[in-house]
Design a protein around this motif. Structure first.
Motif, mmCIF file in Angstrom:
data_model
loop_
_atom_site.group_PDB
_atom_site.id
_atom_site.type_symbol
_atom_site.label_atom_id
_atom_site.label_comp_id
_atom_site.label_asym_id
_atom_site.label_seq_id
_atom_site.Cartn_x
_atom_site.Cartn_y
_atom_site.Cartn_z
ATOM 1 N N GLY A 257 0.813 -1.203 0.000
ATOM 2 C CA GLY A 257 0.000 0.000 0.000
ATOM 3 C C GLY A 257 0.847 1.254 0.000
ATOM 4 N N SER A 258 0.170 2.388 0.052
ATOM 5 C CA SER A 258 0.882 3.666 0.019
ATOM 6 C C SER A 258 0.137 4.695 0.857
ATOM 7 C CB SER A 258 1.007 4.170 -1.427
ATOM 8 O OG SER A 258 -0.279 4.437 -1.971
ATOM 9 N N VAL A 259 0.871 5.735 1.236
ATOM 10 C CA VAL A 259 0.338 6.852 2.014
ATOM 11 C C VAL A 259 0.696 8.134 1.287
ATOM 12 C CG1 VAL A 259 0.494 8.114 4.180
ATOM 13 C CG2 VAL A 259 0.561 5.610 4.206
ATOM 14 N N ARG A 260 -0.312 8.995 1.071
ATOM 15 C CA ARG A 260 -0.064 10.275 0.395
ATOM 16 C C ARG A 260 -0.800 11.385 1.141
ATOM 17 N NH1 ARG A 260 1.251 11.269 -4.952
ATOM 18 N NH2 ARG A 260 0.731 9.119 -5.493
ATOM 19 N N ARG A 261 -0.084 12.447 1.430
ATOM 20 C CA ARG A 261 -0.690 13.615 2.084
ATOM 21 C C ARG A 261 -0.714 14.767 1.106
ATOM 22 N NH1 ARG A 261 1.199 16.457 7.804
ATOM 23 N NH2 ARG A 261 -0.247 18.229 7.715
ATOM 24 N N ALA A 262 -1.889 15.389 0.985
ATOM 25 C CA ALA A 262 -2.027 16.547 0.112
ATOM 26 C C ALA A 262 -2.895 17.574 0.828
ATOM 27 C CB ALA A 262 -2.650 16.147 -1.216
ATOM 28 N N GLY A 263 -2.298 18.711 1.156
ATOM 29 C CA GLY A 263 -3.039 19.746 1.879
ATOM 30 C C GLY A 263 -3.522 19.217 3.210
ATOM 31 N N GLY A 264 -4.825 19.338 3.444
ATOM 32 C CA GLY A 264 -5.387 18.900 4.719
ATOM 33 C C GLY A 264 -5.989 17.515 4.664
ATOM 34 N N ARG A 265 -5.628 16.719 3.649
ATOM 35 C CA ARG A 265 -6.210 15.380 3.533
ATOM 36 C C ARG A 265 -5.116 14.324 3.436
ATOM 37 N NH1 ARG A 265 -11.399 15.314 3.319
ATOM 38 N NH2 ARG A 265 -11.484 13.130 2.680
ATOM 39 N N LEU A 266 -5.491 13.118 3.812
ATOM 40 C CA LEU A 266 -4.574 11.988 3.774
ATOM 41 C C LEU A 266 -5.248 10.876 2.985
ATOM 42 C CD1 LEU A 266 -1.807 11.035 5.115
ATOM 43 C CD2 LEU A 266 -3.255 9.794 6.731
ATOM 44 N N ARG A 267 -4.512 10.280 2.052
ATOM 45 C CA ARG A 267 -5.043 9.163 1.269
ATOM 46 C C ARG A 267 -4.167 7.933 1.491
ATOM 47 N NH1 ARG A 267 -6.591 9.923 -4.920
ATOM 48 N NH2 ARG A 267 -8.420 10.782 -3.835
ATOM 49 N N VAL A 268 -4.806 6.840 1.857
ATOM 50 C CA VAL A 268 -4.112 5.561 2.032
ATOM 51 C C VAL A 268 -4.732 4.560 1.062
ATOM 52 C CG1 VAL A 268 -3.635 3.645 3.605
ATOM 53 C CG2 VAL A 268 -3.586 5.994 4.460
ATOM 54 N N THR A 269 -3.898 3.873 0.309
ATOM 55 C CA THR A 269 -4.371 2.799 -0.558
ATOM 56 C C THR A 269 -3.794 1.479 -0.069
ATOM 57 O OG1 THR A 269 -2.537 3.013 -2.124
ATOM 58 C CG2 THR A 269 -4.498 4.342 -2.544
ATOM 59 N N ALA A 270 -4.551 0.426 -0.229
ATOM 60 C CA ALA A 270 -4.082 -0.911 0.159
ATOM 61 C C ALA A 270 -4.589 -1.906 -0.868
ATOM 62 C CB ALA A 270 -4.589 -1.281 1.550
ATOM 63 N N GLN A 271 -3.783 -2.906 -1.158
ATOM 64 C CA GLN A 271 -4.223 -3.968 -2.060
ATOM 65 C C GLN A 271 -3.657 -5.295 -1.597
ATOM 66 O OE1 GLN A 271 -2.878 -3.054 -6.013
ATOM 67 N NE2 GLN A 271 -0.717 -3.220 -5.515
ATOM 68 N N LEU A 272 -4.468 -6.323 -1.791
ATOM 69 C CA LEU A 272 -4.100 -7.675 -1.397
ATOM 70 C C LEU A 272 -3.960 -8.513 -2.655
ATOM 71 C CD1 LEU A 272 -3.739 -9.551 1.118
ATOM 72 C CD2 LEU A 272 -6.144 -10.170 0.811
ATOM 73 N N VAL A 273 -2.819 -9.188 -2.797
ATOM 74 C CA VAL A 273 -2.519 -9.948 -4.004
ATOM 75 C C VAL A 273 -2.386 -11.424 -3.651
ATOM 76 C CG1 VAL A 273 -0.886 -10.255 -5.914
ATOM 77 C CG2 VAL A 273 -1.309 -7.964 -4.987
ATOM 78 N N ASP A 274 -3.045 -12.275 -4.444
ATOM 79 C CA ASP A 274 -2.864 -13.722 -4.335
ATOM 80 C C ASP A 274 -1.559 -14.058 -5.042
ATOM 81 O OD1 ASP A 274 -2.842 -16.473 -4.618
ATOM 82 O OD2 ASP A 274 -4.979 -16.627 -5.071
ATOM 83 N N ALA A 275 -0.554 -14.402 -4.269
ATOM 84 C CA ALA A 275 0.783 -14.585 -4.830
ATOM 85 C C ALA A 275 0.879 -15.809 -5.736
ATOM 86 C CB ALA A 275 1.811 -14.702 -3.706
ATOM 87 N N THR A 276 -0.014 -16.767 -5.576
ATOM 88 C CA THR A 276 0.058 -17.970 -6.414
ATOM 89 C C THR A 276 -0.440 -17.711 -7.833
ATOM 90 O OG1 THR A 276 -2.133 -18.691 -5.653
ATOM 91 C CG2 THR A 276 -0.219 -19.485 -4.429
ATOM 92 N N SER A 277 -1.330 -16.722 -7.983
ATOM 93 C CA SER A 277 -1.883 -16.443 -9.311
ATOM 94 C C SER A 277 -1.571 -15.034 -9.801
ATOM 95 C CB SER A 277 -3.415 -16.622 -9.278
ATOM 96 O OG SER A 277 -4.010 -15.653 -8.428
ATOM 97 N N GLY A 278 -1.128 -14.146 -8.890
ATOM 98 C CA GLY A 278 -0.902 -12.758 -9.254
ATOM 99 C C GLY A 278 -2.183 -11.939 -9.290
ATOM 100 N N ARG A 279 -3.317 -12.553 -8.923
ATOM 101 C CA ARG A 279 -4.618 -11.880 -8.996
ATOM 102 C C ARG A 279 -4.784 -10.916 -7.823
ATOM 103 N NH1 ARG A 279 -9.860 -12.836 -7.048
ATOM 104 N NH2 ARG A 279 -9.090 -14.601 -5.820
ATOM 105 N N HIS A 280 -5.365 -9.755 -8.106
ATOM 106 C CA HIS A 280 -5.696 -8.812 -7.043
ATOM 107 C C HIS A 280 -6.990 -9.274 -6.377
ATOM 108 C CE1 HIS A 280 -2.594 -6.327 -8.816
ATOM 109 N NE2 HIS A 280 -2.729 -5.452 -7.833
ATOM 110 N N VAL A 281 -6.877 -9.681 -5.128
ATOM 111 C CA VAL A 281 -8.023 -10.179 -4.381
ATOM 112 C C VAL A 281 -8.919 -9.028 -3.932
ATOM 113 C CG1 VAL A 281 -8.725 -11.384 -2.263
ATOM 114 C CG2 VAL A 281 -6.758 -12.199 -3.584
#
Length: 586
Positions: free
Chosen positions: A262-286
């Motif tokens: 995931g990642s963390v980004r701050r812009a002005g007075g807001r904070l954005r966090v993204t997260a992703q879970l990946v099935d490592a056996t297939s490469g698919r985004h769960v």
């Protein structure tokens, strides 16, 4: 006479307390006190003496013990817990006295007859991490015991303990496994395994680096408390910090099936966090999610996002494991695959899905009769079959549902979902809402991010006539896990709470939305009653037609599976009166 100065020394510290002591005392003070005194007299105090320990102090539900030897302390703890488990074998789960034990070795301050210091504080915090009947130890205890005791340990990673300035490596003692081993990873055939990589700071602001690292650590800790997951420790995943990441390579090196980044980004007075879970056996985004928050208290934001990520991950891994198990080739771990497929099918929420899940779990139990997860899934599926009206909600089947729930909890007391199915037994089989709420709360002690437990608490509060608390609990559940396929039950509980509060416009809107999106008789009934209260003739006719289309023989006083009876008689009679007004047959 001058007081003796405080002294420092190295010691092994054992901290123990009774899990659910307040509940036990509230249910029966005399029985609880008599049982606790008997355990102290016949088992605990003799074991402490046998292993050369000193009881420093006791409280109503706990004790603090000092040992000169960490091996003596560990052997004492193990023997006590194993003996307690044997003695509790024939005791109903709600009456069992079970200890949680934490064990640490470190520098302490001894003054008069008492002891202080971080060595003591860590032991007390470790006790809080232990399951009822379990033992948690610090990394130093595990290191000192290596090769000297015939025990296995589960490495649950570095934990941030309250009022302790540094993270502490924590291990769970495997009381049923007698081999000198530390288990760092689990394969796909056991628990799903996951590695949480350090979240990337995308802001160019060095201060956000600390937030990103803290968030990652909190997510690791939260996921570690989910009984169905195996989580790689921070010390392993943070070796990838600041490096280009190949998910397949990370999974291979850490022997995990899922990777979160995931990642963390701050812009002005807001904070954005993204997260992703990946099935490592297939490469698919769960699963992937974005969290946008106004900057306020960073610790509150961190806690909010952590709990939501943990709750969503728990559900999405369950669903992914069900799909993966169905496509894997047959192995000697067939029972595990069958259980995963059955549990995922529970989210189908239809009679067909429940029947298929039942066949899968019965096959699993035929292969592995004592598997605790299989018995928890079996109990959950039996309730699903009642709610979907695949089987009758008669007294015999309700008694069987309760018996299956008790078996699940007896075999898996450290499984939050076992507490969930036991809560269902209290609520739906016996109508005991307070006990159902207490059972959910015991599950939340194990996994504070289990969203479905909050939703169930909301349903029971609504039945008790406490609508505002019910709505708040359900909203928290939805906030933690917005993509759970079973969330319509949370919305139904909110509709019920609005009905109890007499806010018929809100209950009509919420219940109608559910009933229009799927076949759900309880929601259609609340829709019809709310419309009748508002004298909305067209809505009444449509809602009653929906009810009778699902069950042509429905009557105002029919038992509707999945619909809790209001505990306040005035609420129950109001519902019946409004259904009569709506024109539902007597």
């Amino acid at each position: 006479m001058a007081e003796e100065p405080a002294q420092r020394r190295l010691a092994a510290i054992l901290a123990a307390d009774v899990a659910g002591y307040s509940r036990l005392m509230g249910a029966n003070e005399d029985r609880t006190l008599a049982g606790l005194k008997a355990y102290r007299r016949d088992l605990i105090d003799p074991k402490i003496s046998e292993h050369r320990g000193r009881i420093v102090k006791t409280t109503g539900d706990g004790l603090l013990v000092e040992f000169a030897s960490v091996i003596d302390a560990l052997r004492c703890a193990v023997e006590v817990q194993r003996s307690m488990a044997q003695r509790n074998g024939d005791v109903p789960p709600e009456q069992r006295i079970e200890f949680r034990i934490g064990l640490n070795v470190g520098d302490i301050i001894a003054e008069a007859d008492d002891i202080y210091g971080d060595g003591v504080n860590v032991a007390a915090r470790l006790e809080g991490l232990a399951e009822p009947g379990g033992i948690c130890v610090s990394g130093r205890v595990q290191e000192d015991a290596r090769g000297k005791v015939d025990l296995a340990f589960d490495d649950i990673g570095e934990q941030r303990l309250k009022n302790i300035a540094w993270p502490v490596r924590v291990y769970r003692v495997q009381l049923g496994v007698e081999e000198a081993a530390v288990r760092h990873t689990r394969s796909l055939s056991d628990k799903p395994s996951i590695a949480v990589l350090p979240f990337t700071n995308m802001s160019g602001d060095a201060e956000q680096e600390f937030f990103a690292d803290g968030l990652t650590e909190d997510i690791i800790t939260a996921l570690s408390r989910i009984s169905g997951l195996w989580v790689i420790a921070r010390t392993s995943t943070f070796t990838y910090k600041g490096k280009p990441v190949d998910v397949e390579r990370v999974a291979r090196e850490l022997s995990v099936s899922y990777v979160m980044e995931g990642s963390v980004r701050r812009a002005g007075g807001r904070l954005r966090v993204t997260a992703q879970l990946v099935d490592a056996t297939s490469g698919r985004h769960v699963w992937a999610e974005r969290y946008d928050r106004a900057l306020a208290d960073l610790f509150d934001i961190q806690d909010d996002i952590t709990r939501s990520i943990a709750a969503s991950t728990q559900t999405q891994v369950t669903l992914a494991e069900g799909v993966a198990a169905g496509s894997r080739a047959s192995t000697n771990h067939k029972a595990i695959d069958l259980i995963a497929r059955a549990w995922a099918r529970c989210y189908g929420q239809t009679a067909e899905a429940a029947a298929e899940a039942s066949s899968l779990v019965e096959e699993a139990i035929g292969i592995d009769p004592s598997n605790p997860v299989a018995h928890r899934v079996r109990a959950a599926i039996f309730f699903d079959r009642i709610w979907s009206e695949d089987i009758s909600p008669d007294a015999t089947n309700m008694a069987r549902a309760a018996a299956l729930a008790r078996t699940a909890l007896r075999l898996g007391p450290g499984d939050e979902y076992a507490h969930l199915v036991m809560a269902w037994a209290w609520a739906y089989c016996e109508g005991r809402m307070e006990e159902a709420i207490a059972e959910c709360e015991r599950g939340l002690e194990i996994n504070p991010s289990c969203s479905i437990l909050y939703g169930n608490i909301g349903a029971y509060l609504a039945a008790l006539g406490r609508p505002q608390e019910a709505i708040e609990a359900c909203q928290l559940s939805l906030k933690l896990n917005p993509r759970d396929p079973s969330n319509f039950w949370r919305h139904y509980a909110i509709a019920t709470a609005h009905f109890v509060a007499g806010d018929y416009e809100a209950s009509l809107k919420e219940s109608k939305r559910i009933a229009r999106s799927r076949l759900h008789l309880p929601s259609a009934i609340i829709w019809a009653a709310s419309a009748a209260a508002l004298s909305e003739t067209q809505e009444v006719q449509t809602a009653v037609a929906d009810c009778l289309a699902q069950r042509p023989n429905l009557r105002t006083d029919s038992v509707v599976p999945g619909m809790l009876r209001f505990t306040r008689e005035e609420d129950h009679q109001r519902l019946l009166a409004l259904l009569r007004k709506a024109g539902l047959p007597e």
